[in-house]
Design a protein around this motif. Structure first.
Motif, PDB file in Angstrom:
ATOM      1  N   GLN A 139       0.827  -1.204   0.000  1.00 60.62           N
ATOM      2  CA  GLN A 139       0.000   0.000   0.000  1.00 60.62           C
ATOM      3  C   GLN A 139       0.864   1.258   0.000  1.00 60.62           C
ATOM      4  O   GLN A 139       0.571   2.227  -0.701  1.00 60.62           O
ATOM      5  CB  GLN A 139      -0.947  -0.002   1.202  1.00 60.62           C
ATOM      6  N   TYR A 166       0.306  -3.457  -7.856  1.00 61.27           N
ATOM      7  CA  TYR A 166      -1.117  -3.773  -7.732  1.00 61.27           C
ATOM      8  C   TYR A 166      -1.339  -5.287  -7.737  1.00 61.27           C
ATOM      9  O   TYR A 166      -2.159  -5.821  -6.978  1.00 61.27           O
ATOM     10  CB  TYR A 166      -1.905  -3.155  -8.888  1.00 61.27           C
ATOM     11  N   ASP A 169      -0.515  -6.776  -4.530  1.00 65.91           N
ATOM     12  CA  ASP A 169      -1.528  -6.418  -3.537  1.00 65.91           C
ATOM     13  C   ASP A 169      -2.903  -6.979  -3.896  1.00 65.91           C
ATOM     14  O   ASP A 169      -3.901  -6.626  -3.273  1.00 65.91           O
ATOM     15  CB  ASP A 169      -1.620  -4.883  -3.415  1.00 65.91           C
ATOM     16  N   LYS A 170      -2.930  -7.825  -4.943  1.00 68.29           N
ATOM     17  CA  LYS A 170      -4.155  -8.509  -5.386  1.00 68.29           C
ATOM     18  C   LYS A 170      -5.225  -7.526  -5.892  1.00 68.29           C
ATOM     19  O   LYS A 170      -6.421  -7.821  -5.858  1.00 68.29           O
ATOM     20  CB  LYS A 170      -4.719  -9.409  -4.282  1.00 68.29           C
ATOM     21  N   GLN A 171      -4.800  -6.376  -6.364  1.00 62.88           N
ATOM     22  CA  GLN A 171      -5.708  -5.425  -7.006  1.00 62.88           C
ATOM     23  C   GLN A 171      -5.580  -5.606  -8.525  1.00 62.88           C
ATOM     24  O   GLN A 171      -5.027  -4.763  -9.243  1.00 62.88           O
ATOM     25  CB  GLN A 171      -5.377  -3.990  -6.603  1.00 62.88           C
ATOM     26  N   TYR A 172      -6.123  -6.716  -9.002  1.00 62.15           N
ATOM     27  CA  TYR A 172      -5.868  -7.125 -10.374  1.00 62.15           C
ATOM     28  C   TYR A 172      -6.528  -6.199 -11.398  1.00 62.15           C
ATOM     29  O   TYR A 172      -5.937  -5.900 -12.438  1.00 62.15           O
ATOM     30  CB  TYR A 172      -6.333  -8.564 -10.571  1.00 62.15           C
ATOM     31  N   ASN A 174      -7.132  -2.991 -11.082  1.00 64.01           N
ATOM     32  CA  ASN A 174      -6.332  -1.769 -11.146  1.00 64.01           C
ATOM     33  C   ASN A 174      -5.042  -1.990 -11.936  1.00 64.01           C
ATOM     34  O   ASN A 174      -4.573  -1.087 -12.639  1.00 64.01           O
ATOM     35  CB  ASN A 174      -5.993  -1.277  -9.740  1.00 64.01           C
ATOM     36  N   GLN A 205      -4.953 -15.306 -12.559  1.00 67.78           N
ATOM     37  CA  GLN A 205      -5.961 -14.315 -12.946  1.00 67.78           C
ATOM     38  C   GLN A 205      -6.051 -14.334 -14.475  1.00 67.78           C
ATOM     39  O   GLN A 205      -5.574 -13.446 -15.168  1.00 67.78           O
ATOM     40  CB  GLN A 205      -5.581 -12.934 -12.415  1.00 67.78           C
ATOM     41  N   GLU A 208      -7.881 -11.463 -16.581  1.00 68.44           N
ATOM     42  CA  GLU A 208      -7.088 -10.239 -16.659  1.00 68.44           C
ATOM     43  C   GLU A 208      -5.837 -10.437 -17.517  1.00 68.44           C
ATOM     44  O   GLU A 208      -5.444  -9.537 -18.266  1.00 68.44           O
ATOM     45  CB  GLU A 208      -6.688  -9.780 -15.255  1.00 68.44           C
TER      46      GLU A 208
END
Length: 237
Positions: A139, A166, A169-172, A174, A205, A208
């Motif tokens: 973060q 990202y 941080d598993k904010q795929y 983003n 993923q 994505e």
């Protein structure tokens, strides 16, 4: 190279002599082993309150760091800070060396100080974000990469490094969005966008990853490579 001996090392250059009979007396007397190099003590009493730039220590430190003699380089950088405690270049170099030594906590501590003294130094900001990344503080790394993009919106590297963070941080979603924004700025950054696709694939993923690979499709010179990657994605899906 065993045919040459280092006989002089300082801030203004290095001198090697070839190992031949005519130079033996000089090489025997002045032979220098940089692996054992230690910074010379600065006479702070003589220096007093004079405001000087410790370029001599820094020149030696950069030379030592460039040939991966990290401990001697650290000793020179620390000596530079004794001369000038608010010299950001020394903190920057310390942070970079500790990062290469995988001591990420010390890397962060020194890069943090460097950024405080030189907030507009882009390299420092990148290295600080990387230190956060290496510490698993995703973060904080994301926050700093965003600040970099706000300050230097045309620097494509920031988009791909932010996308990589990202993903960690598993904010795929983003990650996909920001890598597309970077690819718009530089459609030649094919290798970078494919690396992001590969990271998404590794994280399973697949939707994505497919989106990123398709984004790269028009610009990839080797279509067989992108079809191979897409084939793996469709197989997993």
């Amino acid at each position: 190279n065993k045919n040459w001996t280092l006989v002089y090392f300082d801030f203004d250059g290095v001198i090697f002599l070839k190992n031949i009979p005519q130079t033996q007396k000089v090489t025997d007397r002045f032979k220098t082993d940089l692996a054992k190099w230690q910074a010379k003590e600065v006479d702070l009493l003589k220096l007093g309150f004079t405001n000087v730039t410790p370029y001599q220590n820094m020149n030696r430190a950069h030379t030592l760091e460039s040939i991966k003699l990290f401990e001697p380089a650290l000793s020179e950088a620390r000596a530079a800070l004794k001369v000038s405690p608010d010299y950001p270049e020394a903190y920057k170099l310390l942070g970079g060396i500790y990062g290469k030594m995988k001591d990420y906590r010390k890397a962060f501590e020194n890069l943090r100080i460097a950024a405080m003294f030189s907030p507009r130094d882009k390299k420092v900001r990148y290295n600080l974000a990387l230190a956060y990344y290496d510490l698993g503080e995703y973060q904080h790394a994301i926050t700093h990469y965003r600040k970099i993009l706000n300050a230097w919106p045309d620097d494509v590297r920031g988009y791909f490094l932010l996308a990589k963070t990202y993903i960690r941080d598993k904010q795929y979603g983003n990650a996909v969005y920001i890598v597309k924004e970077g690819f718009k700025l530089d459609s030649n950054a094919v290798e970078d966008i494919l690396k992001i696709g590969d990271l998404l694939f590794k994280e399973k993923q697949y939707k994505e990853a497919k989106e990123v690979y398709l984004e790269a499709m028009a610009k990839v010179p080797r279509k067989d490579l992108i079809h191979s990657k897409l084939g793996r994605v469709y197989l997993k899906m």
